[in-house]
Write an enzyme that holds these catalytic residues in place. Structure first.
Site, PDB file in Angstrom:
ATOM      1  N   ASP A  66       0.843  -1.039  -0.088  1.00 53.82           N
ATOM      2  CA  ASP A  66      -0.120   0.315  -0.076  1.00 53.82           C
ATOM      3  C   ASP A  66       0.883   1.386  -0.089  1.00 53.82           C
ATOM      4  O   ASP A  66       2.688   0.758   0.429  1.00 53.82           O
ATOM      5  CB  ASP A  66      -1.082   0.010   1.499  1.00 53.82           C
ATOM      6  CG  ASP A  66      -0.636  -0.110   2.488  1.00 53.82           C
ATOM      7  OD1 ASP A  66       1.314  -0.925   2.633  1.00 53.82           O
ATOM      8  OD2 ASP A  66      -1.150   0.346   3.600  1.00 53.82           O
ATOM      9  N   GLU A  89      -0.886  -2.303   5.373  1.00 56.93           N
ATOM     10  CA  GLU A  89      -0.158  -2.084   6.420  1.00 56.93           C
ATOM     11  C   GLU A  89      -0.194  -0.462   6.557  1.00 56.93           C
ATOM     12  O   GLU A  89      -0.294  -0.295   8.175  1.00 56.93           O
ATOM     13  CB  GLU A  89       1.369  -2.237   5.764  1.00 56.93           C
ATOM     14  CG  GLU A  89       2.453  -2.090   7.171  1.00 56.93           C
ATOM     15  CD  GLU A  89       2.962  -1.099   8.011  1.00 56.93           C
ATOM     16  OE1 GLU A  89       2.931  -0.841   9.388  1.00 56.93           O
ATOM     17  OE2 GLU A  89       2.980   0.358   7.101  1.00 56.93           O
TER      18      GLU A  89
HETATM   19 ZN   LIG Z   1       4.896   3.654   6.195  1.00 56.39          ZN
HETATM   20 ZN   LIG Z   2       6.683   1.023   5.434  1.00 50.31          ZN
END
Ligand SMILES: [Zn+2]
Ligand SMILES: [Zn+2]
Length: 387
Positions: free
Chosen positions: A76, A133
């Site tokens: 991401d 994440e």
């Molecule tokens: Zn990051």
């Molecule tokens: Zn990262």
């Protein structure tokens, strides 16, 4: 350090730059997920999609061993307007791969291809391409969608690039390596009025300032001196004119810790201080406290395994033992709660003035692609030794 597989590198660089041009925010990585899945299918992997919405797991079996390994890359991007000026700059304005997850994904895709062509392992490789994440905890969501039930892994591994660490160095730590993170919003509910008539108001700015100062005593006076913690007030919003006392003041806090009991203590003290200080000024405080990622705790045996491999791979002079964990956080924590494994950093520094992660001029250092890619191949083949 001997870098093998250099014939694969032009393609891996191209992959990294393609991903960089097409960044997507967590849980919206539809194009990224399609791109990653298509490549893995073409390499001959059994590809499973849809864990945590956009997550991809690629499985390759070879030989007869029941041993297995999981290697994770996050894919991401961040809501940042890119300022690198690179020819492969983001084509999605306001979204940017500013944490190097484009590089993490390119390295694991490169390793996937090399592993599939060499077939020099005995066991099962699960490559985990994880969304979100940075925001929604894609690792936890993938586990809730049955990641380790459907794809049992004897151990899981992940790395992060780090432009503050000298190029090509590997940084390891047994036990805690990254902190738990929580967020808190405090609203002081006052009574607004004319700036010239404070006696007729309840000024939430004064109470808010007092709360901010009192919050500083949690780390210094309440938490054990040897328990690492951070309480940061990152935003304080109130008022808009010099002669108006506003109705309310708002604060946003980031709270970092490692120990679960300390984490509870921090929440309890923040609530107590906010409510108690506000009450002392004749006001109330509303506290909304949200738990974020847990602390990332490495497992010793797997850390030892990767450290020994990195020592052979890069040389002892390139191995860094982290004296302290970092106070940043990482949702790989959840994978390490579910399975043994380790998380480590790989240095990508060009110069000491490199822009840090999450900076609009940060750009993943492509020179590390051969090292990261080769290292994942070496790790999988060492974890699953061919007969
Ligand atoms: Zn990051
Ligand atoms: Zn990262």
């Amino acid at each position: 350090m001997t870098i093998r597989f250099s014939n694969y590198m032009p393609e891996i660089v191209a992959t990294r730059r393609y991903l960089h041009q097409h960044p997507e925010i967590g849980l919206s990585e539809f194009e990224t997920s399609n791109y990653v899945a298509a490549q893995l299918v073409a390499m001959g992997y059994e590809v499973t999609r849809g864990l945590a919405k956009t997550g991809v797991v690629a499985t390759l079996c070879n030989g007869s061993s029941g041993r297995s390994i999981g290697i994770r890359a996050d894919f991401d991007a961040l809501p940042i307007l890119e300022e690198t000026g690179a020819e492969y700059q983001s084509r999605n304005p306001g979204v940017m791969h500013a944490c190097g997850h484009d590089g993490h994904t390119a390295m694991l895709l490169g390793a996937a291809k090399i592993l599939a062509e060499r077939k020099n392992f005995d066991g099962v490789v699960h490559l985990i391409f994880q969304p979100a994440e940075e925001n929604f905890g894609g690792a936890r969501l993938m586990i809730e969608d049955g990641l380790f039930d459907r794809f049992p892994c004897d151990a899981v591994f992940a790395l992060h690039n780090d432009p503050t660490i000298p190029f090509g160095h590997f940084a390891f730590r047994d036990g805690p390596i990254m902190a738990a993170v929580d967020e808190c919003k405090i609203t002081v509910n006052g009574r607004g009025g004319h700036g010239a008539e404070p006696q007729d108001t309840a000024d939430p700015i004064v109470a808010g300032a007092s709360i901010i100062m009192a919050l500083q005593t949690i780390v210094s006076r309440n938490v054990h001196p040897l328990d690492p913690t951070v309480v940061t007030v990152g935003a304080f919003h109130a008022g808009g004119a010099s002669n108006v006392i506003p109705q309310r003041a708002e604060m946003l806090l980031s709270i970092r810790s490692f120990d679960a009991k300390v984490r509870d203590q921090l929440e309890q003290r923040i609530r107590g201080i906010a409510e108690g200080q506000a009450a002392s000024y004749g006001m109330t405080a509303t506290v909304v406290y949200e738990r974020g990622y847990n602390a990332t705790i490495n497992h010793k045996a797997e850390t030892d395994f990767v450290r020994a491999l990195a020592t052979r791979f890069a040389g002892a002079e390139k191995i860094i033992e982290m004296e302290r964990p970092t106070m940043g956080s990482e949702d790989f924590a959840y994978m390490l709660q579910a399975r043994p494994g380790t998380y480590f950093f790989v240095g990508t520094q060009r110069t000491p003035d490199d822009p840090p992660l999450h900076h609009p001029r940060y750009d993943f250092n492509d020179d590390i692609l051969p090292i990261g890619t080769s290292f994942w191949v070496e790790l999988a083949e060492a974890w699953l030794p061919a007969k």
